[in-house]
Write a protein that holds these residues in place. Sequence first.
Motif, short mmCIF file in Angstrom:
data_model
loop_
_atom_site.label_atom_id
_atom_site.label_comp_id
_atom_site.label_asym_id
_atom_site.label_seq_id
_atom_site.Cartn_x
_atom_site.Cartn_y
_atom_site.Cartn_z
N GLY A 102 0.01 -1.22 -0.25
CA GLY A 102 -0.25 0.25 0.06
C GLY A 102 0.51 1.36 0.09
O GLY A 102 2.19 0.83 -0.33
N LYS A 103 0.09 2.30 -0.42
CA LYS A 103 0.93 3.45 0.33
C LYS A 103 1.59 4.02 1.44
O LYS A 103 1.08 2.75 2.20
N SER A 104 2.93 4.72 1.83
CA SER A 104 3.32 5.12 2.29
C SER A 104 2.25 6.01 3.52
O SER A 104 1.44 6.86 2.83
N ARG A 105 3.38 5.99 4.59
CA ARG A 105 2.04 7.06 5.57
C ARG A 105 2.57 8.21 5.42
O ARG A 105 1.64 9.53 5.29
N ILE A 106 3.78 8.00 4.89
CA ILE A 106 3.39 10.48 4.91
C ILE A 106 2.86 10.80 3.24
O ILE A 106 2.34 11.54 2.98
N ASP A 107 2.97 9.31 1.69
CA ASP A 107 1.91 9.59 1.00
C ASP A 107 0.68 10.13 1.05
O ASP A 107 -0.24 10.94 1.01
N LEU A 108 -0.05 8.91 2.42
CA LEU A 108 -1.98 8.91 2.69
C LEU A 108 -1.56 10.76 3.13
O LEU A 108 -2.72 11.35 2.90
N VAL A 109 -0.65 11.03 4.05
CA VAL A 109 -0.98 12.35 4.92
C VAL A 109 -1.19 13.71 3.59
O VAL A 109 -1.68 14.52 3.37
N LYS A 110 0.18 13.51 2.79
CA LYS A 110 0.06 14.25 1.77
C LYS A 110 -0.86 14.67 0.97
O LYS A 110 -1.92 15.25 0.34
N GLU A 111 -1.58 13.32 0.61
CA GLU A 111 -2.63 13.29 -0.67
C GLU A 111 -3.74 13.78 0.91
O GLU A 111 -5.25 13.83 0.07
N LYS A 112 -4.46 13.14 2.07
CA LYS A 112 -5.14 13.72 2.38
C LYS A 112 -5.11 15.22 2.56
O LYS A 112 -6.47 15.75 2.47
N LEU A 113 -4.52 15.91 2.78
CA LEU A 113 -3.89 17.51 3.15
C LEU A 113 -4.51 18.29 1.40
O LEU A 113 -4.82 19.22 1.39
N SER A 114 -3.71 17.73 0.37
CA SER A 114 -3.07 18.29 -0.63
C SER A 114 -4.24 17.87 -1.96
O SER A 114 -4.34 19.03 -3.04
N GLU A 115 -4.91 16.67 -1.94
CA GLU A 115 -5.98 16.35 -3.64
C GLU A 115 -7.49 16.75 -2.55
O GLU A 115 -8.08 16.96 -1.78
N GLY A 116 -8.05 16.67 -3.94
CA GLY A 116 -9.55 16.75 -4.01
C GLY A 116 -10.06 18.38 -4.80
O GLY A 116 -8.99 19.18 -4.52
N LYS A 117 -11.15 18.87 -5.25
CA LYS A 117 -11.72 19.95 -5.97
C LYS A 117 -11.14 21.06 -4.66
O LYS A 117 -11.07 22.32 -5.18
N GLU A 118 -11.59 21.36 -3.32
CA GLU A 118 -10.58 22.10 -2.37
C GLU A 118 -10.49 21.58 -1.36
O GLU A 118 -10.26 20.95 -0.60
N PRO A 119 -8.74 21.25 -1.25
CA PRO A 119 -7.60 20.38 -0.76
C PRO A 119 -8.06 21.01 0.88
O PRO A 119 -8.20 22.37 1.30
N LEU A 120 -7.83 20.35 1.38
CA LEU A 120 -8.07 20.36 2.91
C LEU A 120 -6.92 22.40 3.37
O LEU A 120 -7.59 22.46 4.66
N ILE A 121 -5.63 21.44 2.91
CA ILE A 121 -4.72 22.80 3.31
C ILE A 121 -5.65 24.01 2.58
O ILE A 121 -5.32 24.78 3.63
N GLN A 122 -6.30 24.07 1.93
CA GLN A 122 -6.76 25.47 1.70
C GLN A 122 -7.66 25.76 2.95
O GLN A 122 -7.69 26.85 2.89
N ARG A 123 -8.81 24.89 3.10
CA ARG A 123 -9.69 24.86 4.09
C ARG A 123 -9.15 25.60 5.09
O ARG A 123 -9.39 26.29 6.06
N LEU A 124 -8.05 24.74 5.92
CA LEU A 124 -7.78 24.90 6.95
C LEU A 124 -7.45 26.56 6.72
O LEU A 124 -6.24 27.65 7.98
N ALA A 125 -6.12 27.08 5.28
CA ALA A 125 -5.24 28.53 5.79
C ALA A 125 -6.64 29.78 5.19
O ALA A 125 -6.32 30.50 5.73
N ARG A 126 -7.45 29.15 4.86
CA ARG A 126 -8.69 30.19 4.87
C ARG A 126 -10.04 30.44 6.28
O ARG A 126 -10.38 31.56 6.88
N ASP A 127 -9.65 29.36 6.95
CA ASP A 127 -10.68 29.25 8.57
C ASP A 127 -9.69 29.86 9.77
O ASP A 127 -9.79 29.94 10.78
N PHE A 128 -8.18 29.54 9.11
CA PHE A 128 -7.57 30.09 10.71
C PHE A 128 -6.53 30.87 9.96
O PHE A 128 -5.62 30.85 8.45
N ASP A 129 -4.96 30.51 10.89
CA ASP A 129 -4.01 31.20 10.74
C ASP A 129 -3.05 30.31 10.61
O ASP A 129 -2.66 29.97 11.89
N LEU A 130 -2.49 29.28 9.55
CA LEU A 130 -1.98 28.18 9.57
C LEU A 130 -0.43 28.65 9.28
O LEU A 130 0.32 29.58 8.58
#
Length: 205
Positions: A102-130
């Motif tokens: 399977g995918k490595s742990r670090i790859d899953l983290v990057k996938e969780k944060l940066s993939e998708g139509k509105e990545p999680l990292i962008q939503r966090l940066a919008r709502d918080f002082d990231l």
Amino acid sequence: MMDLFLLGGLPWWAILLLGLGALALLAQQFLSLQQRLGPGPSWLLTALRALVYAALIFFLLSPGLVEQRVHKLRRPLIVLLDSSQSMAFPAASTDSRGGKQGKSRIDLVKEKLSEGKEPLIQRLARDFDLRLYQFSTRLEPIGPDSLSRLEARGKGSRLLEALREASRDAGTHAGILLFSDGIANGENSSLDESVSFPIPIFPVG
């Protein structure tokens, strides 16, 4: 947002008497003008004088204008990414879909944060002082644009030390979002039950 307040420089009964006096004066002036100028010009001049009297009475009420500006302060959020070598291990022993590794742990983290139509990292940066950090043997700030290049090459995982350092730098109103496999081999590998962190920590395994 702007609000209008009437401070009331004169008592209400004095304002009422002035208003009634202004109405009586306007009526007398209208009748006098009508005899000389006719109804059309008389109505126009009377209306203009009424506006002047109304403005004078309004200012006798001592108006005040208060402008309010509301600024939304974003709460600080620290995102800690474990980049130690153990994060390069597969998250699972095999991929259930094909029996492959399977995918490595670090790859899953990057996938969780940066993939998708509105990545999680962008939503966090919008709502918080990231504030984004990677850690292994030390804590290092990184930018969101370098997230895709993050690799698990750290020689160790000073997990508790990284949490303490980040909590000191974050301030009392911050929170920590932690992505790690939980392996800690720093000077402190376990947390004393009597010790508490000053800010909340949200671990993602």
